[in-house]
Structures are given as C-alpha cells and as structure tokens.
Write an enzyme that holds these catalytic residues in place. Sequence first.
Site, PDB file in Angstrom:
ATOM      1  N   LYS A   1       2.132   1.946  -5.334  1.00  0.00           N
ATOM      2  CA  LYS A   1       3.004   1.326  -6.424  1.00  0.00           C
ATOM      3  C   LYS A   1       2.092   1.722  -7.659  1.00  0.00           C
ATOM      4  O   LYS A   1       2.596   2.014  -8.871  1.00  0.00           O
ATOM      5  CB  LYS A   1       3.259  -0.019  -6.123  1.00  0.00           C
ATOM      6  CG  LYS A   1       4.107  -0.518  -5.202  1.00  0.00           C
ATOM      7  CD  LYS A   1       4.271  -1.907  -4.938  1.00  0.00           C
ATOM      8  CE  LYS A   1       3.101  -2.605  -4.468  1.00  0.00           C
ATOM      9  NZ  LYS A   1       2.683  -2.233  -3.180  1.00  0.00           N
TER      10      LYS A   1
ATOM     11  N   ASP B   1       0.645  -1.297   0.011  1.00  0.00           N
ATOM     12  CA  ASP B   1       0.106  -0.029  -0.135  1.00  0.00           C
ATOM     13  C   ASP B   1       0.901   1.251   0.067  1.00  0.00           C
ATOM     14  O   ASP B   1       0.383   2.309   0.440  1.00  0.00           O
ATOM     15  CB  ASP B   1      -1.040   0.236   1.216  1.00  0.00           C
ATOM     16  CG  ASP B   1      -1.930  -1.147   1.289  1.00  0.00           C
ATOM     17  OD1 ASP B   1      -2.231  -1.606   0.249  1.00  0.00           O
ATOM     18  OD2 ASP B   1      -1.897  -1.807   2.212  1.00  0.00           O
TER      19      ASP B   1
ATOM     20  N   GLY C   1      -4.592  -4.561  -4.277  1.00  0.00           N
ATOM     21  CA  GLY C   1      -5.481  -3.308  -4.929  1.00  0.00           C
ATOM     22  C   GLY C   1      -4.764  -2.142  -5.208  1.00  0.00           C
ATOM     23  O   GLY C   1      -4.274  -1.313  -4.413  1.00  0.00           O
ATOM     24  N   HIS C   2      -4.452  -2.115  -6.475  1.00  0.00           N
ATOM     25  CA  HIS C   2      -3.378  -1.038  -7.006  1.00  0.00           C
ATOM     26  C   HIS C   2      -4.378   0.095  -7.267  1.00  0.00           C
ATOM     27  O   HIS C   2      -5.185   0.011  -8.485  1.00  0.00           O
ATOM     28  CB  HIS C   2      -2.558  -1.357  -8.018  1.00  0.00           C
ATOM     29  CG  HIS C   2      -1.499  -2.207  -7.477  1.00  0.00           C
ATOM     30  ND1 HIS C   2      -0.806  -3.091  -8.288  1.00  0.00           N
ATOM     31  CD2 HIS C   2      -1.063  -2.742  -6.347  1.00  0.00           C
ATOM     32  CE1 HIS C   2       0.073  -3.786  -7.561  1.00  0.00           C
ATOM     33  NE2 HIS C   2      -0.202  -3.656  -6.515  1.00  0.00           N
TER      34      HIS C   2
ATOM     35  N   GLN D   1       2.202  -6.121  -3.201  1.00  0.00           N
ATOM     36  CA  GLN D   1       2.340  -6.003  -1.843  1.00  0.00           C
ATOM     37  C   GLN D   1       3.870  -5.265  -1.609  1.00  0.00           C
ATOM     38  O   GLN D   1       4.111  -4.251  -2.061  1.00  0.00           O
ATOM     39  CB  GLN D   1       2.366  -7.580  -1.201  1.00  0.00           C
ATOM     40  CG  GLN D   1       1.083  -8.216  -1.140  1.00  0.00           C
ATOM     41  CD  GLN D   1       0.663  -8.861  -2.178  1.00  0.00           C
ATOM     42  OE1 GLN D   1       1.395  -9.414  -2.857  1.00  0.00           O
ATOM     43  NE2 GLN D   1      -0.493  -8.654  -2.727  1.00  0.00           N
TER      44      GLN D   1
HETATM   45  P1  IMP Z   1      -2.751 -12.670   1.688  1.00  0.00           P
HETATM   46  O1  IMP Z   1      -1.935 -12.185   0.824  1.00  0.00           O
HETATM   47  O2  IMP Z   1      -4.281 -12.583   1.604  1.00  0.00           O
HETATM   48  O3  IMP Z   1      -2.391 -14.206   2.088  1.00  0.00           O
HETATM   49  O4  IMP Z   1      -2.397 -11.987   3.127  1.00  0.00           O
HETATM   50  C1  IMP Z   1      -1.314 -12.155   4.005  1.00  0.00           C
HETATM   51  C2  IMP Z   1      -0.893 -10.772   4.506  1.00  0.00           C
HETATM   52  O5  IMP Z   1      -0.606  -9.803   3.591  1.00  0.00           O
HETATM   53  C3  IMP Z   1      -1.803 -10.080   5.400  1.00  0.00           C
HETATM   54  O6  IMP Z   1      -1.438  -9.425   6.439  1.00  0.00           O
HETATM   55  C4  IMP Z   1      -2.674  -9.050   4.198  1.00  0.00           C
HETATM   56  O7  IMP Z   1      -3.079  -7.970   4.919  1.00  0.00           O
HETATM   57  C5  IMP Z   1      -1.231  -8.848   3.402  1.00  0.00           C
HETATM   58  N1  IMP Z   1      -1.375  -8.165   2.364  1.00  0.00           N
HETATM   59  C6  IMP Z   1      -1.817  -9.052   1.061  1.00  0.00           C
HETATM   60  N2  IMP Z   1      -2.123  -8.335   0.057  1.00  0.00           N
HETATM   61  C7  IMP Z   1      -1.955  -7.023   0.551  1.00  0.00           C
HETATM   62  C8  IMP Z   1      -1.740  -5.706  -0.325  1.00  0.00           C
HETATM   63  O8  IMP Z   1      -2.051  -5.641  -1.473  1.00  0.00           O
HETATM   64  N3  IMP Z   1      -1.632  -4.635   0.631  1.00  0.00           N
HETATM   65  C9  IMP Z   1      -1.064  -4.812   1.853  1.00  0.00           C
HETATM   66  N4  IMP Z   1      -1.180  -5.930   2.695  1.00  0.00           N
HETATM   67  C10 IMP Z   1      -1.607  -7.056   1.945  1.00  0.00           C
END
Ligand code: IMP
Length: 443
Positions: free
Chosen positions: A16, A13, A40-41, A224
């Site tokens: 990017k 977040d 979510g970009h 991420q």
């Molecule tokens: P997962 O990727 O859904 O398995 O989540 C694993 C961890 O990564 C959790 O703490 C999510 O909140 C975090 N996470 C996954 N995708 C994002 C993102 O796009 N932005 C911020 N945190 C993310």
Amino acid sequence: MPNIVVIGAQWGDEGKGKVVDLLAPCVDVVVRYQGGNNAGHTVVVGKDKFVLQTIPAGILHAGCRCVIGCGVVVDPSSLIEEMESLVQRGVSLDGNLYISKNAHLIMPYHPALDRASESKAGRRRIGTTGKGVGPAYADKAARIGIRMADLLDERLFREKLEANVFQKNRLLREIYDAETFTVDGILGPYLRYAGWLAPYITDTALLLSRWIDAGASVLFEGAQGTMLDIDHGTYPFITSSSTTAGGASTGTGVPPTKINGIVGIAKAYCTRVGGGPFPTELGGEIADLLRARGNEYGAVTGRPRRCGWVDVIGLRYAARINGFDTIALTKLDVLDTCETVKICVGYRYKGEVLTDFPEEERIWHEAEPVYEEMSGWQTTTHRLRDYAALPAKAREYLDHLSELIGVPFSIVSTGAARDETILVQDSALARWFPALRGLLPAH
Ligand code: IMP
C-alpha cells in the site's frame, strides 16, 4: 476531484505504501484512517527507503497535506521519532501534517498489556506487533481511552490518566504478574509530547469537509488488510480496527457519499505475519523462495512472513466486502523464477468445495486449498513498465486472476521503486487520475 480509498486485500503488507506514494502527486490530501504504529509502509525513492508507521505516505510529496484521522491510535513518542527522522532526511512537515483531536493515544501501559496478554495466550496467541494497538482500541471501545484533545488539557489528562493507571496496574499486577506504572512517570513525558504535537492537533473532520467542498481530492490510506479487519477478518486473529472500506468514513469523519472509488492492493502471492489461519500457506522450498525474492520480513518487527499462493476465495471476499472498483497487483516479479504458479480457487472442507469465503474459524484452519496450476513464465518481469512487454504467460496469469476475482487491474507492480510499475492505460486509476499517465509512461 475524486476521493479514493486504498485498502489491503489480504493480510497486510501488500504494498500500500508504494501505491499511496504513486498516487500522492495526483491528490491534495492523504488521510490515514485506522491502525497505529503496528503498520510499516515501505516507500522506495531512488536509493532511499522510508518506512512510515503512523504518518501517511503522502508526506514524501511537497504540497500534499497529510492527515492522521480519528480512527488511528497514536503512540506519541513513536510519532515524534518518525517526524524527527523525516525532518532529518529533508522532508518538510510544516503546514502539511494534521492530527485529529479525536485520535486515541497509545499509553505506555498498552504495549505492556499487549505483551503480557500475548505471553499468557498459549496456542491462541495472535502474534501481535506488541505496540499496544489492541489494548488502546479496547480502551476506546470501553470509553476509558485518552484522546489527542485530552493531551492539550492538563487537568483532564491527569484525571483520565489517574483512573487508567489505577485500573491497568491492578490488571498488570494481579492478572499478569507484570510491572506496573506511576502517574508521574507517564505525565512528565506525555506533557512534553503535548508541547511538541500541539501545533498539529486539530479538528481534521472539519478540515477534510472544507477541503472537499473546495474541490480537493483526498486519498484514504488504509493500514493492514481486509483479512485483519475486526469485523470481517479472520477473527480473533486480526488487528483491532476497521481496515475495510467502511473504516475510511468512520476513521476520518468523511461521509461515504463523498467517496468515489475503492482500490484494493493485492500481492501476486500471499503473506501473513503473526498467528492465525492461512489456507494457502506453503512450507519448504517454494515458501523460502517467495520469502527471499519478495524480502518478506516484517517492516516493523523484522519477523519472517509466512508465504503462500494467491487465494482467489479470499480476494473475491475482499472485493465483496470493500466494493473494489479496481486492484493494484504488486510483486509480480517475485514469481518470475517459478516453474508453475498456483491460484487457489476453492476450499475443500469435509468433502465439499467451498467457493465463497466461509465465516467459521474451524473451516479456515482445516480447509484444504483447491488449486489451478498455470505454467510459469521463467523470465524476468522486473522493472517492466508496459503491459504489452510482459511475457505472454505472465499476461495469461494476470488476465486469468483478474477474471477469477471479477475485478480489473489498474496497476501491476514489477519492483519496489516508483517507476517499476505498469499502469493499465484504460483502467479506473488512469481515468480518475489522468496525470498518472504522465507519471507512469509505458516506456
Ligand atoms: P496488532 O495489530 O499489533 O494487534 O497485531 C494483530 C495482528 O495483525 C498480528 O497478526 C499482526 O502480525 C498483524 N499486523 C498488524 N499490523 C500489521 C501490518 O502492518 N502488516 C501485517 N500484519 C500486521
């Protein structure tokens, strides 16, 4: 033509989407190399806001080829929804979207397993997005995953699906006491998705290689952030893919020798969504202020993000792991009303001050941040486009932060819109992409 990687330097977040959207007119191709629809970009174009989950942010620029690389996990129903929504909003996908045959599929049992395991994890809950990303990567590593190419081979797809449904149903029923799936209930919709996606599925590693040989410039879009990397992040509170620089190669099939530069994206403060350690996390008024001014709510889940001061120990680590040539610093304007701004320059743990990011989970949880405090600028920087026009105290903050991290800044973002951006004139990004000077004039 340079091939450049864009990577989140914190816990995701960082903005990017905005940076990829800014650079997309300067490149021929944007390739996403990991993650799935957990991302979510957000891109703001005039009055329109786009939230891209699986499709690279380059899609908003006509003529930019967009690739979903082999390191991505794809939920076909979510991808088709995203494609339809873009088309409805006037974005063309014809001839400019390519999906790797080797990308793994997120199957309906993956979100079910994701949610079921989270519900039993208690205080070790990761706080996932619930999209099934972790279980899909687990199947990939266990060599029982189903790939895009399998979707185009009905017999093979059914065979792999049957084996998976048998195994997943036992897990769901016997370990998690959760609902199970039938092969036919999945086969029907997935064969329809196959019909939809077939024209886009191809050998993207071969295409990328040919394009690069022909002189194309490629932008690698990470999802991420560094601290969520499966190897280098705050394990186990991470996502399940390689978010860092090496992932750009493994997740696309483009060798490291073809990559010319790495850009880190960092926020002027820090956020995290989900569980896990966060040494500079704040509570109370200041956290509320950052959350409100920065609109810090998950783009995919809507969850309020945890907020804290910028952490130089983490950023130096991200610079080391990724080899940042330069950093784009986002959301400077969010700090405009702060009386003082703090920068974490050490972790105090058992009487010692650590200045290198530690690898032990216990330290991340228990370390106390050591701060340097600087006077805030308390005047607006929103929409400024010229570094020289920034208030002196904001420039002092930026210069000091860059010096502490040891990486020069190329971009300072002062708002969500494309033109609310300062391009540092003699920076790496301005050198790699001379057209940026025309796209981001100082006035
Ligand atoms: P997962 O990727 O859904 O398995 O989540 C694993 C961890 O990564 C959790 O703490 C999510 O909140 C975090 N996470 C996954 N995708 C994002 C993102 O796009 N932005 C911020 N945190 C993310």
